[in-house]
Design a protein around this motif. Structure first.
Motif, short mmCIF file in Angstrom:
data_model
loop_
_atom_site.label_atom_id
_atom_site.label_comp_id
_atom_site.label_asym_id
_atom_site.label_seq_id
_atom_site.Cartn_x
_atom_site.Cartn_y
_atom_site.Cartn_z
N GLN A 32 3.29 7.22 -3.77
CA GLN A 32 2.63 8.12 -2.81
C GLN A 32 3.54 8.35 -1.61
O GLN A 32 4.53 7.65 -1.42
N ASP A 107 -2.13 -4.99 -4.76
CA ASP A 107 -1.93 -3.56 -4.48
C ASP A 107 -0.74 -3.09 -5.32
O ASP A 107 0.27 -3.79 -5.44
N GLY A 139 -4.09 -3.11 -10.18
CA GLY A 139 -5.35 -3.85 -10.16
C GLY A 139 -6.08 -3.79 -11.49
O GLY A 139 -6.82 -4.72 -11.85
N PRO A 163 -2.89 6.51 -9.68
CA PRO A 163 -3.15 5.17 -10.24
C PRO A 163 -4.55 4.64 -9.95
O PRO A 163 -4.98 3.65 -10.54
N TYR A 224 -13.46 9.48 7.93
CA TYR A 224 -13.60 9.86 6.52
C TYR A 224 -14.49 11.11 6.44
O TYR A 224 -15.36 11.31 7.30
N1 SAM Z 1 -9.74 2.34 2.86
C1 SAM Z 1 -8.85 3.28 2.32
C2 SAM Z 1 -9.47 4.60 1.98
O1 SAM Z 1 -10.49 4.64 1.32
O2 SAM Z 1 -8.91 5.58 2.42
C3 SAM Z 1 -8.04 2.70 1.19
C4 SAM Z 1 -7.03 1.80 1.81
S1 SAM Z 1 -5.85 1.00 0.86
C5 SAM Z 1 -4.39 1.48 1.75
C6 SAM Z 1 -5.72 1.83 -0.68
C7 SAM Z 1 -4.67 1.20 -1.58
O3 SAM Z 1 -5.03 1.30 -2.95
C8 SAM Z 1 -3.28 1.81 -1.47
O4 SAM Z 1 -2.44 0.93 -0.79
C9 SAM Z 1 -2.84 2.03 -2.94
O5 SAM Z 1 -1.51 1.67 -3.16
C10 SAM Z 1 -3.82 1.12 -3.67
N2 SAM Z 1 -4.05 1.42 -5.09
C11 SAM Z 1 -4.32 2.62 -5.66
N3 SAM Z 1 -4.46 2.46 -7.00
C12 SAM Z 1 -4.30 1.14 -7.27
C13 SAM Z 1 -4.33 0.36 -8.45
N4 SAM Z 1 -4.56 0.89 -9.66
N5 SAM Z 1 -4.13 -0.98 -8.33
C14 SAM Z 1 -3.89 -1.55 -7.14
N6 SAM Z 1 -3.82 -0.86 -5.98
C15 SAM Z 1 -4.04 0.47 -6.05
#
Ligand code: SAM
Length: 277
Positions: A32, A107, A139, A163, A224
């Motif tokens: 990203q 993550d 994850g 992802p 949001y």
């Molecule tokens: N609270 C936030 C929102 O809803 O906007 C989300 C915050 S957090 C930064 C989201 C994280 O999910 C990102 O760092 C991204 O890399 C991670 N992410 C996305 N898909 C994923 C997956 N399949 N496994 C693990 N992490 C994942």
């Protein structure tokens, strides 16, 4: 960015504009586009693919609700997992629970974890806790490969794009239910009850294929889309209908979460309750 404002196209009909004083960091990761801004009024802000993930002014509303609701319906959570959440906010809140012996965060994008350590020390402070383990990985795979390991799972992912898509599907919920011990609880952000209605409905239906019970609760996150946000609670086995007031008090001061807010969060306005039917 234009006219000193960061703009997020939140829906085809709605934009958010946040006034920026400085861009602190920008990089394209394998997953990203990541950017960190200093805003004029909301503290620092993390954006992924031009979508606001958090601002320092309101991150606590979201992180407290993602963490304390599942942690306090569970009778004694010792092992917890955060899926996504690379900023560390949900992990920070989970680690406030004295019952926790071990908390993992997985993550997919280690660049988010790096940026959180550098630019958001107040959010990522849990990374330094000896009970915490931060893992770079998907994850979906991690949850599938760790059956029976966790009491609580909090899925704090980006929106269902790239992802993150699989994190909202029945296959993932089945692995997550297996990764939980019984009783177990999973929380997940599932979007706006105004703007993502079909998505919330479909996600509830997918989660119902795996959990004994699926509830929705709401909370306010001003940056949001729409401000009011939906969280899903998936339950394996039987957990308390409410929460443990003694353990809630032992958390120390919270800014959004409270006993009353916990109760009220499950009192769904009719237009949100409809999404469960
Ligand atoms: N609270 C936030 C929102 O809803 O906007 C989300 C915050 S957090 C930064 C989201 C994280 O999910 C990102 O760092 C991204 O890399 C991670 N992410 C996305 N898909 C994923 C997956 N399949 N496994 C693990 N992490 C994942």
């Amino acid at each position: 960015m234009s006219d000193g404002y960061f703009t997020e196209q939140q829906t085809p009909h709605l934009r958010l504009g946040v006034r920026i004083s400085r861009k602190l960091h920008e990089e394209s990761t394998p997953y990203q586009r990541l950017a960190v801004y200093e805003t004029t009024g909301l503290g620092r802000m993390l954006a992924l693919d031009e979508i606001v993930q958090l601002t320092e002014s309101d991150e606590w509303t979201y992180h407290e609700m993602m963490a304390h609701v599942p942690m306090l319906v569970h009778p004694c959570p010792r092992r917890a997992l955060v899926v996504g959440g690379g900023d560390g906010g949900v992990l920070r809140e989970i680690l406030r629970h004295r019952t926790v012996a071990h908390a993992e965060l997985v993550d997919i994008d280690e660049a988010v974890v790096r940026a959180a350590r550098e630019f958001f020390p107040g959010v990522s402070c849990g990374f330094a806790d000896p009970r915490a383990r931060v893992i770079a990985g998907d994850g979906i795979v991690h949850v599938r490969d760790h059956p029976g390991e966790y009491d609580v799972i909090a899925v704090d992912s980006t929106d269902p794009i790239g992802p993150a898509v699989g994190l909202f599907q029945a296959g993932f919920y089945r692995s997550a239910a297996k990764a939980l011990r019984s009783p177990g609880a999973l929380s997940q952000q599932v979007g706006s009850p105004f703007y993502n209605r079909d998505f919330v409905r479909e996600t509830v239906a997918a989660a119902r294929t795996a959990f004994d019970e699926v509830r929705l609760y709401t909370g306010v996150v001003p940056t949001y889309p729409g401000g009011l946000w939906c969280y899903l609670l998936g339950i394996k086995g039987t957990v308390a209908a409410g929460f443990d007031a003694g353990r809630a008090a032992a958390l120390g001061p919270t800014r959004y979460y409270s006993a009353e807010v916990h109760r009220q969060a499950f009192a769904l306005p009719p237009f949100v309750a409809e999404l469960l039917r």
